[in-house]
Motif scaffolding. Structure first.
Motif: not given
Length: 322
Positions: A75-90
């Protein structure tokens, strides 16, 4: 201008299948109209998963890697991944291809129809034991009865979120996040697409019974106070039970001080320990929040441009270390 879609993939000891996953996703990406980035989050793997991903990054500039210093959890891996994205959608999906990439275009279609969040709803699950399917179904239905949010049944973390929803997710700072519950909690316009969940391409499940139980407890204690209310009810049960049993003993002639005392003592002790366990689960979550430790530690990022690295470095206290 084409949309950019970020795909977040938590990874933990997936060396047996991670190359196949990358090749499958690259084939998918090459056929789509949108621009894509694949953001892998290595959750402290003990095998060669991170090394394989780094090798692929040298050949594909749309692949990124966020590497944890140790295992902090899915769950924290998902949380971290969201912070490093730049897409219009994830899009969030597992790295074992149980979540098929061919479902993503249907999610994007729903997004273009005006939905902020599109979650995958499993209509069939291959390669899983009857016990896991049964306990999963029981958890979702129990959670729905207890929780203050209306989380859809039979859904995992496979979903698409637009940038607005991702930004709201980044504002949540729970130490033990239950991501699918958080996504329901933030609201916005949500819908589902049904899909057939495949069997793992390789390796073993990273969610044994102990982790399944922890995830269930995190979910319930994050979004429901009803267990605490049950603890109050439990405190009254010894009195009611003792009264009923006392009447029974008098009616049958088996009344003695010893039988009454032992029965009530055992019953009361059991309920006390059960109530203490419930209180302890909530108290533990409070303690984690009060300690205010970083939720995870990133040891290395690979494949991100300098601008992105600078942004995340400057925003570490608000994002990566919260």
């Amino acid at each position: 201008m084409a949309d950019t879609i970020s795909i977040v993939l938590p990874v933990f000891n997936e060396e047996a299948g991670i190359k196949t996953t990358i090749e499958t996703l690259e084939r998918y990406v090459s056929k789509q109209d949108e621009n894509y980035e694949l953001v892998f989050v290595d959750d402290g793997s003990k095998d060669e998963s991170a090394k394989i991903i780094k090798f692929e990054i040298e050949k594909n500039d749309n692949i990124k890697l966020v590497e944890f210093s140790r295992n902090f959890g899915h769950q924290l891996a998902i949380t971290a991944g969201l912070q490093y994205t730049k897409g219009d959608a994830v899009v969030v999906m597992d790295a074992d291809l149980q979540d098929p990439p061919e479902v993503i275009p249907r999610m994007i279609e729903k997004w273009h129809e005006g939905y902020d969040i599109v979650y995958g709803k499993r209509k069939q699950r291959d390669g899983e034991t009857f016990f896991k399917k049964f306990t999963s179904a029981m958890f979702y239905r129990t959670f729905k009865k207890l929780a203050t949010i209306d989380m859809p049944l039979d859904t995992g973390d496979f979903r698409l979120m637009n940038r607005k929803a991702v930004q709201q997710m980044q504002r949540l700072h729970e130490q033990d996040p239950f991501v699918r519950g958080q996504v329901t909690w933030i609201g916005f316009k949500q819908t589902s697409v049904e899909y057939h969940r495949h069997e793992r391409i390789a390796g073993e499940t990273k969610y044994p019974l102990s982790k399944m139980i922890k995830l269930a407890l995190d979910g319930i204690t994050s979004f429901s106070m009803k267990p605490l209310q049950l603890a109050n009810i439990f405190s009254a049960l010894p009195l009611v039970g003792g009264l009923v049993y006392l009447i029974y003993l008098i009616a049958t002639g088996g009344f003695t001080a010893t039988t009454v005392g032992i029965t009530l003592m055992l019953f009361s002790v059991g309920l006390v320990f059960l109530s203490m366990g419930i209180f302890g689960s909530y108290l533990g979550r409070v303690l984690d929040q009060v300690n205010d430790r970083p939720r995870f530690v990133v040891s290395e990022t690979v494949g991100f441009d300098q601008r992105a690295k600078t942004i995340h470095h400057l925003d570490t206290r608000q994002q990566v270390s919260n």
